[in-house]
Design an enzyme around this catalytic site. Structure first.
Site, PDB file in Angstrom:
ATOM      1  N   ARG A 180      22.532   7.442   6.891  1.00 55.59           N
ATOM      2  CA  ARG A 180      22.682   8.856   6.382  1.00 55.59           C
ATOM      3  C   ARG A 180      22.169   9.800   7.244  1.00 55.59           C
ATOM      4  O   ARG A 180      22.370  11.220   7.468  1.00 55.59           O
ATOM      5  CB  ARG A 180      22.002   9.100   4.980  1.00 55.59           C
ATOM      6  CG  ARG A 180      20.568   9.022   5.037  1.00 55.59           C
ATOM      7  CD  ARG A 180      19.763   9.176   3.887  1.00 55.59           C
ATOM      8  NE  ARG A 180      20.092   8.228   3.037  1.00 55.59           N
ATOM      9  CZ  ARG A 180      19.296   7.911   1.883  1.00 55.59           C
ATOM     10  NH1 ARG A 180      18.235   8.708   1.667  1.00 55.59           N
ATOM     11  NH2 ARG A 180      19.601   7.038   0.944  1.00 55.59           N
ATOM     12  N   HIS A 229      14.253   5.780  11.521  1.00 58.48           N
ATOM     13  CA  HIS A 229      15.098   4.528  10.466  1.00 58.48           C
ATOM     14  C   HIS A 229      16.333   4.630  10.325  1.00 58.48           C
ATOM     15  O   HIS A 229      17.022   5.586  10.103  1.00 58.48           O
ATOM     16  CB  HIS A 229      14.432   5.283   9.053  1.00 58.48           C
ATOM     17  CG  HIS A 229      14.858   4.190   7.905  1.00 58.48           C
ATOM     18  ND1 HIS A 229      14.192   4.439   6.721  1.00 58.48           N
ATOM     19  CD2 HIS A 229      15.403   3.038   7.761  1.00 58.48           C
ATOM     20  CE1 HIS A 229      14.713   3.363   5.762  1.00 58.48           C
ATOM     21  NE2 HIS A 229      15.190   2.611   6.463  1.00 58.48           N
ATOM     22  N   GLU A 281       1.967  -1.472   7.425  1.00 56.40           N
ATOM     23  CA  GLU A 281       1.706   0.072   7.292  1.00 56.40           C
ATOM     24  C   GLU A 281       1.657   0.288   6.148  1.00 56.40           C
ATOM     25  O   GLU A 281       2.363   0.009   5.203  1.00 56.40           O
ATOM     26  CB  GLU A 281       2.901   0.751   7.984  1.00 56.40           C
ATOM     27  CG  GLU A 281       2.781   2.183   7.942  1.00 56.40           C
ATOM     28  CD  GLU A 281       4.153   3.049   8.403  1.00 56.40           C
ATOM     29  OE1 GLU A 281       4.753   2.319   9.301  1.00 56.40           O
ATOM     30  OE2 GLU A 281       4.217   4.181   8.018  1.00 56.40           O
ATOM     31  N   ARG A 286      19.235   3.562   8.577  1.00 52.75           N
ATOM     32  CA  ARG A 286      19.329   3.233   7.305  1.00 52.75           C
ATOM     33  C   ARG A 286      20.809   2.661   7.223  1.00 52.75           C
ATOM     34  O   ARG A 286      21.826   2.899   8.044  1.00 52.75           O
ATOM     35  CB  ARG A 286      19.552   4.147   6.418  1.00 52.75           C
ATOM     36  CG  ARG A 286      18.054   4.759   5.915  1.00 52.75           C
ATOM     37  CD  ARG A 286      18.030   6.118   4.941  1.00 52.75           C
ATOM     38  NE  ARG A 286      18.023   5.370   3.700  1.00 52.75           N
ATOM     39  CZ  ARG A 286      16.921   5.321   2.893  1.00 52.75           C
ATOM     40  NH1 ARG A 286      15.845   5.676   3.293  1.00 52.75           N
ATOM     41  NH2 ARG A 286      17.155   4.588   1.656  1.00 52.75           N
ATOM     42  N   THR A 288      11.803   6.552   1.415  1.00 54.32           N
ATOM     43  CA  THR A 288      11.543   5.084   0.959  1.00 54.32           C
ATOM     44  C   THR A 288      10.458   5.236  -0.098  1.00 54.32           C
ATOM     45  O   THR A 288       9.254   5.921   0.289  1.00 54.32           O
ATOM     46  CB  THR A 288      10.771   4.379   2.425  1.00 54.32           C
ATOM     47  OG1 THR A 288      11.697   4.745   3.444  1.00 54.32           O
ATOM     48  CG2 THR A 288      10.730   3.028   2.199  1.00 54.32           C
ATOM     49  N   HIS A 309       3.620   7.837   5.153  1.00 53.15           N
ATOM     50  CA  HIS A 309       4.691   8.861   4.285  1.00 53.15           C
ATOM     51  C   HIS A 309       3.870   9.438   3.425  1.00 53.15           C
ATOM     52  O   HIS A 309       2.770   9.374   2.520  1.00 53.15           O
ATOM     53  CB  HIS A 309       4.963   7.578   3.003  1.00 53.15           C
ATOM     54  CG  HIS A 309       5.976   7.856   2.563  1.00 53.15           C
ATOM     55  ND1 HIS A 309       7.461   7.796   2.632  1.00 53.15           N
ATOM     56  CD2 HIS A 309       6.163   8.687   1.114  1.00 53.15           C
ATOM     57  CE1 HIS A 309       8.092   8.330   1.643  1.00 53.15           C
ATOM     58  NE2 HIS A 309       7.588   8.989   0.651  1.00 53.15           N
ATOM     59  N   ASN A 327       7.942  10.503  13.108  1.00 53.71           N
ATOM     60  CA  ASN A 327       9.302  10.332  12.823  1.00 53.71           C
ATOM     61  C   ASN A 327      10.451  11.499  12.782  1.00 53.71           C
ATOM     62  O   ASN A 327      10.065  12.381  12.256  1.00 53.71           O
ATOM     63  CB  ASN A 327       8.973   9.710  11.092  1.00 53.71           C
ATOM     64  CG  ASN A 327      10.523   9.249  10.513  1.00 53.71           C
ATOM     65  OD1 ASN A 327      11.613  10.078  10.739  1.00 53.71           O
ATOM     66  ND2 ASN A 327      10.409   8.198   9.968  1.00 53.71           N
ATOM     67  N   GLU A 346      12.441   1.630  12.048  1.00 51.78           N
ATOM     68  CA  GLU A 346      12.385   1.281  10.552  1.00 51.78           C
ATOM     69  C   GLU A 346      13.601   0.772  10.049  1.00 51.78           C
ATOM     70  O   GLU A 346      14.712   1.345  10.456  1.00 51.78           O
ATOM     71  CB  GLU A 346      12.059   2.623   9.716  1.00 51.78           C
ATOM     72  CG  GLU A 346      10.429   3.249   9.887  1.00 51.78           C
ATOM     73  CD  GLU A 346      10.339   4.406   9.309  1.00 51.78           C
ATOM     74  OE1 GLU A 346      11.075   4.545   8.403  1.00 51.78           O
ATOM     75  OE2 GLU A 346       9.256   4.977   9.409  1.00 51.78           O
ATOM     76  N   HIS A 375      14.303  13.419  10.226  1.00 56.03           N
ATOM     77  CA  HIS A 375      14.661  14.537   9.628  1.00 56.03           C
ATOM     78  C   HIS A 375      15.458  15.670  10.483  1.00 56.03           C
ATOM     79  O   HIS A 375      16.193  16.568  10.026  1.00 56.03           O
ATOM     80  CB  HIS A 375      13.443  15.534   8.943  1.00 56.03           C
ATOM     81  CG  HIS A 375      12.772  14.378   8.008  1.00 56.03           C
ATOM     82  ND1 HIS A 375      13.317  14.233   6.734  1.00 56.03           N
ATOM     83  CD2 HIS A 375      11.815  13.758   8.483  1.00 56.03           C
ATOM     84  CE1 HIS A 375      12.545  13.332   6.212  1.00 56.03           C
ATOM     85  NE2 HIS A 375      11.565  13.041   6.884  1.00 56.03           N
TER      86      HIS A 375
HETATM   87  N1  PXP Z   1       6.506   5.304   7.592  1.00 55.83           N
HETATM   88  C1  PXP Z   1       7.520   4.710   6.934  1.00 55.83           C
HETATM   89  C2  PXP Z   1       7.434   3.262   7.214  1.00 55.83           C
HETATM   90  C3  PXP Z   1       8.372   5.534   6.313  1.00 55.83           C
HETATM   91  O1  PXP Z   1       9.575   4.990   5.877  1.00 55.83           O
HETATM   92  C4  PXP Z   1       8.579   6.887   6.264  1.00 55.83           C
HETATM   93  C5  PXP Z   1       9.506   7.913   5.625  1.00 55.83           C
HETATM   94  O2  PXP Z   1      10.645   7.619   6.628  1.00 55.83           O
HETATM   95  C6  PXP Z   1       7.411   7.655   7.252  1.00 55.83           C
HETATM   96  C7  PXP Z   1       6.421   6.700   7.742  1.00 55.83           C
HETATM   97  C8  PXP Z   1       7.457   8.911   7.214  1.00 55.83           C
HETATM   98  O3  PXP Z   1       6.974   9.894   5.882  1.00 55.83           O
HETATM   99  P1  PXP Z   1       7.361  11.086   6.077  1.00 55.83           P
HETATM  100  O4  PXP Z   1       8.548  11.748   6.369  1.00 55.83           O
HETATM  101  O5  PXP Z   1       6.750  11.298   4.667  1.00 55.83           O
HETATM  102  O6  PXP Z   1       5.982  11.840   7.012  1.00 55.83           O
END
Ligand code: PXP
Length: 237
Positions: free
Chosen positions: A49, A43, A151, A45, A101, A191, A7, A70, A10
């Protein structure tokens, strides 16, 4: 052997700190792919953001693995997804005030609305995954929407503050995974997964893919993105 989706939200968060162009999440995605990840997750959003519409379009054109978008079930976002056509859409709950999330989608409560979004996306040829808490009722409701991927939200497991709590949450996750797999559902998880807690989740029988963002991007600050992804791949595989 489970797959790893990285992901890259960040990276975009850091870019948005200055509202400029760097660091570029597309460049990050390509680097993650060269390091061996199996898919790119982002994602879009509703408040944009971090990731924006142009990022998703550029990712769609440039990446060579799979694009897992996402998204909420808001009509505007579903319209965008149908236009851009990611390989997979992962439907998540979204609240403006949250930092990230914070829980799974309540498919039991919003089954009808979710079924509508699942149908629209699947009609466009997009695979649909539902981000849910590891609970039987949520798995069953997910199945009824037509989605064949879930998931599991691993936040409760990742944030458990004692060994006993962690063991309990892991058991819940494992049982939910077994139940979903038994119904013929593909099981992913994500997550809060990091370099300490991921290995156990990767070992759950039938686990298809882990989606990880924050811990990889955090580690990348110190060792670089390529090494951070490779280290995580070793744990996952
Ligand atoms: N999977 C989903 C569906 C999420 O919403 C997120 C957070 O954006 C993640 C995975 C990844 O989570 P993390 O950034 O805590 O590894």
């Amino acid at each position: 052997m489970p797959k790893l989706g990285v992901n890259i939200d960040h990276v975009a968060t850091l870019r948005e700190a200055r509202k400029g162009l760097a660091p570029d999440p597309i460049e990050a995605a390509l680097l993650c792919e060269r390091a061996g990840c199996d898919s790119i997750v982002c994602h879009l959003r509703e408040d944009r953001r971090h990731i924006n519409d142009s990022d998703v379009k550029a990712l769609r054109m440039k990446i060579n693995t799979r694009l897992n978008l996402e998204m909420s079930i808001a009509r505007e976002i579903v319209d965008i997804a149908c236009k851009i056509g990611p390989d997979q859409a992962t439907l998540v709950p979204e609240r403006r005030q949250e930092i990230t999330t914070e829980g799974g989608l309540d498919v039991v409560k919003y089954e009808k609305a979710i079924r509508g979004a699942v149908g629209r996306l699947q009609d466009r040829g997009i695979e649909v995954s539902l981000f849910i808490n590891p609970a039987r009722a949520q798995v069953e409701a997910s199945y009824r929407t037509g989605a064949r991927i879930v998931e599991f939200h691993t936040g409760e497991y990742a944030n458990a503050s004692t060994k006993a709590a962690s063991k309990h949450e892991f058991g819940t996750l494992k049982r939910a995974a077994e139940y979903a797999i038994g119904l013929g559902i593909q099981v992913n998880a994500g997550h809060g997964l990091d370099y300490v807690n991921t290995k156990a989740v990767a070992k759950i029988k039938g686990m298809h893919e882990l989606n990880i963002g924050h811990s990889i991007v955090s580690r990348a600050v110190f060792v670089g993105l390529s090494k951070a992804v490779k280290e995580m791949l070793e744990l996952v595989r």
